[in-house]
Write a protein that holds these residues in place. Structure first.
Motif, short mmCIF file in Angstrom:
data_model
loop_
_atom_site.label_atom_id
_atom_site.label_comp_id
_atom_site.label_asym_id
_atom_site.label_seq_id
_atom_site.Cartn_x
_atom_site.Cartn_y
_atom_site.Cartn_z
N ALA A 1 0.80 -1.23 0.00
CA ALA A 1 0.00 0.00 0.00
C ALA A 1 0.83 1.28 0.00
O ALA A 1 0.27 2.37 -0.05
N HIS A 2 2.16 1.14 0.08
CA HIS A 2 2.98 2.36 0.06
C HIS A 2 4.41 2.06 -0.36
O HIS A 2 5.21 1.56 0.43
N CYS A 3 4.72 2.34 -1.60
CA CYS A 3 6.11 2.21 -2.03
C CYS A 3 6.42 3.33 -3.02
O CYS A 3 5.58 4.21 -3.26
N HIS A 4 7.63 3.31 -3.54
CA HIS A 4 8.09 4.35 -4.48
C HIS A 4 8.79 3.64 -5.65
O HIS A 4 10.01 3.65 -5.74
N LEU A 5 7.98 3.04 -6.52
CA LEU A 5 8.56 2.28 -7.64
C LEU A 5 9.46 3.14 -8.51
O LEU A 5 10.49 2.67 -9.00
N LEU B 1 -1.54 11.07 2.07
CA LEU B 1 -0.55 12.08 2.46
C LEU B 1 0.58 11.47 3.28
O LEU B 1 0.33 10.75 4.24
N HIS B 2 1.83 11.81 2.93
CA HIS B 2 2.97 11.48 3.80
C HIS B 2 2.95 12.46 4.97
O HIS B 2 3.02 13.67 4.76
N LEU B 3 2.88 11.95 6.19
CA LEU B 3 2.94 12.85 7.35
C LEU B 3 4.03 12.36 8.31
O LEU B 3 3.82 11.45 9.11
N SER C 1 -0.06 8.31 5.45
CA SER C 1 1.07 7.40 5.53
C SER C 1 2.04 7.87 6.60
O SER C 1 2.26 9.07 6.77
N HIS C 2 2.59 6.92 7.31
CA HIS C 2 3.58 7.11 8.38
C HIS C 2 2.94 7.60 9.68
O HIS C 2 2.98 6.91 10.67
N ALA C 3 2.36 8.81 9.69
CA ALA C 3 1.65 9.31 10.87
C ALA C 3 2.45 9.07 12.15
O ALA C 3 1.93 8.54 13.13
N HIS D 1 6.38 -1.01 1.98
CA HIS D 1 7.83 -0.94 2.23
C HIS D 1 8.35 0.49 2.36
O HIS D 1 9.44 0.69 2.88
N ASP D 2 7.64 1.46 1.77
CA ASP D 2 8.22 2.77 1.48
C ASP D 2 9.32 2.52 0.42
O ASP D 2 9.12 1.72 -0.46
N GLY D 3 10.47 3.15 0.52
CA GLY D 3 11.48 2.97 -0.54
C GLY D 3 12.03 1.55 -0.57
O GLY D 3 12.19 0.92 0.48
#
Ligand SMILES: [Zn+2]
Length: 388
Positions: free
Chosen positions: A57-61, A208-210, A240-242, A294-296
């Motif tokens: 649900a959250h990565c940076h391909l 949103l990245h927070l 995201s992150h929070a 994973h994020d990055g």
């Protein structure tokens, strides 16, 4: 398309062995009595756990260097250092790269991931090249890829970005992103009004990245809750992150969790490095959707990440200090149904009628699947066996 019969597996949540018949890309039948299916391809998976497809649900391909030669990591350990490492070495390393993105998507698919939400950088330097690279790479891969138009270097502080974000949405990008409305853009009200306005106008999701922590991050969460309610965007907004949620004291945390539940705002965690992890168990108890990613992965921001969502679920469980099986199972939920809810996936799951996106794991329980994250026995996307 040939019917497929998975015989003798343990469908997650059923509590007993069952056969699963897949027909025309859907789960057709689930039965603890043997299913007769003449002509079907029969695959015996006795005693192995059957899960719905894993959801990243959250990565940076667009940033990844995956599948290429190892690139020694050269950023110093500050946010500014990571940003300048990223911007300074992109051209030299050919980022974004369709080949690298495709290599990572194939790895994700082999590990049972069937759906991905990726935050793609949009700024006046890269324009929409990242969006196009991700689209091109995803076109040949059996993974459902959804992009978030992501202002990695700010919106208000980086003129030209807002217009490009809108262009990305016009081109069909599925979600609008945001980034530390206070910490990066220094004007939370304007930042949030802008991205919420775009989400409302284009009918997209918002994620949103927070990273802003403590009471500042808590206040920004309140602003996000207020706007989600006012615009009726519940179910389409994620934070995201929070990190703030993992830092604030009990009463303040409880108030925010109630607000997120009431507004329908999901939380997406990556549980990376030593960053604060939102309280997964409390969030779930209150009914807040929790997803993970994973994020990055193997990029200029950091060298880690494997693309395996069961391994990522293990990190979420470990960083949450979960030991009990039912707690560890919450991390698996984040990597599956939680992600599906955050992304708004239809027909997701193991029930008749659901899309046949399945993964079979040689584990006897959900907790074992997370802790051991063994090699996958079988991966199926839309009824097609990809890996067996
Ligand atoms: Zn991110």
């Amino acid at each position: 398309m040939t019917d497929v019969l998975l015989r003798g597996g343990l469908p997650w949540g059923l509590g007993a062995p069952a056969d699963i018949l897949v027909r025309a890309g859907r789960v057709a039948r689930v039965s603890s009595d043997p299913i007769e299916a003449p002509g079907a391809q029969v695959i015996d998976v006795p005693g192995q756990l059957v899960l719905p497809g894993l959801v990243e649900a959250h990565c940076h391909l667009d940033k990844t260097l995956y599948g290429g030669p190892w690139v020694p990591h050269s950023a110093d350990d500050t946010l500014a250092g990571r940003i300048s490492n990223d911007l300074g070495r992109r051209a030299e390393l050919g980022v974004p790269s369709v080949a690298r993105i495709r290599a990572l998507l194939r790895r994700m698919s082999a590990a049972g991931t069937t759906h991905v939400r990726t935050h793609t950088d949009i700024d006046p330097q890269v324009g929409l090249r990242g969006v196009e690279a991700v689209r091109e790479a995803a076109a040949g891969c059996p993974v459902d890829v959804r992009q978030v138009a992501f202002p990695q270097h700010g919106v208000l502080t980086n003129p030209g970005t807002a217009e490009l974000l809108e262009e990305a949405l016009k081109s069909g990008v599925e979600a609008i992103g945001g980034l530390d409305p206070a910490g990066i853009d220094r004007d939370p009200v304007r930042h949030l009004d802008l991205v919420f306005g775009l989400a409302g106008r284009y009918g997209t999701h918002l994620d949103l990245h927070l990273h802003d922590g403590g009471s500042l991050g808590g206040w920004e969460l309140e602003l996000i809750i207020e706007r989600t309610k006012a615009l009726g965007l519940g179910g389409r907004v994620a934070v995201s992150h929070a990190y703030a949620l993992g830092q604030l004291d009990g009463a303040h945390q409880d108030r925010l969790i109630d607000g997120l539940a009431e507004a329908g705002v999901a939380i997406v965690t990556a549980a990376v490095y030593d960053f604060p992890v939102p309280p997964v168990k409390k969030l779930r108890a209150a009914g807040v959707t929790v997803a993970c990613g994973h994020d990055g992965i193997r990029d200029l921001w950091g060298p880690y990440g494997s693309g395996d969502m069961l391994e990522r679920a293990m990190h979420v469980a470990y960083r949450s200090t979960f030991r009990r099986d039912d707690d560890i199972e919450l991390a698996l939920e984040a990597a599956t149904v939680g992600g599906a809810r955050a992304l708004g996936l239809d027909d997701y799951g193991l029930a008749p009628g659901d899309r046949a996106d399945l993964v079979v794991v040689p584990a006897g329980s959900p907790a074992e699947a997370v802790v051991v994250h063994p090699a996958r026995t079988l991966v199926m996307k839309d009824g097609v066996v990809l890996h067996n």
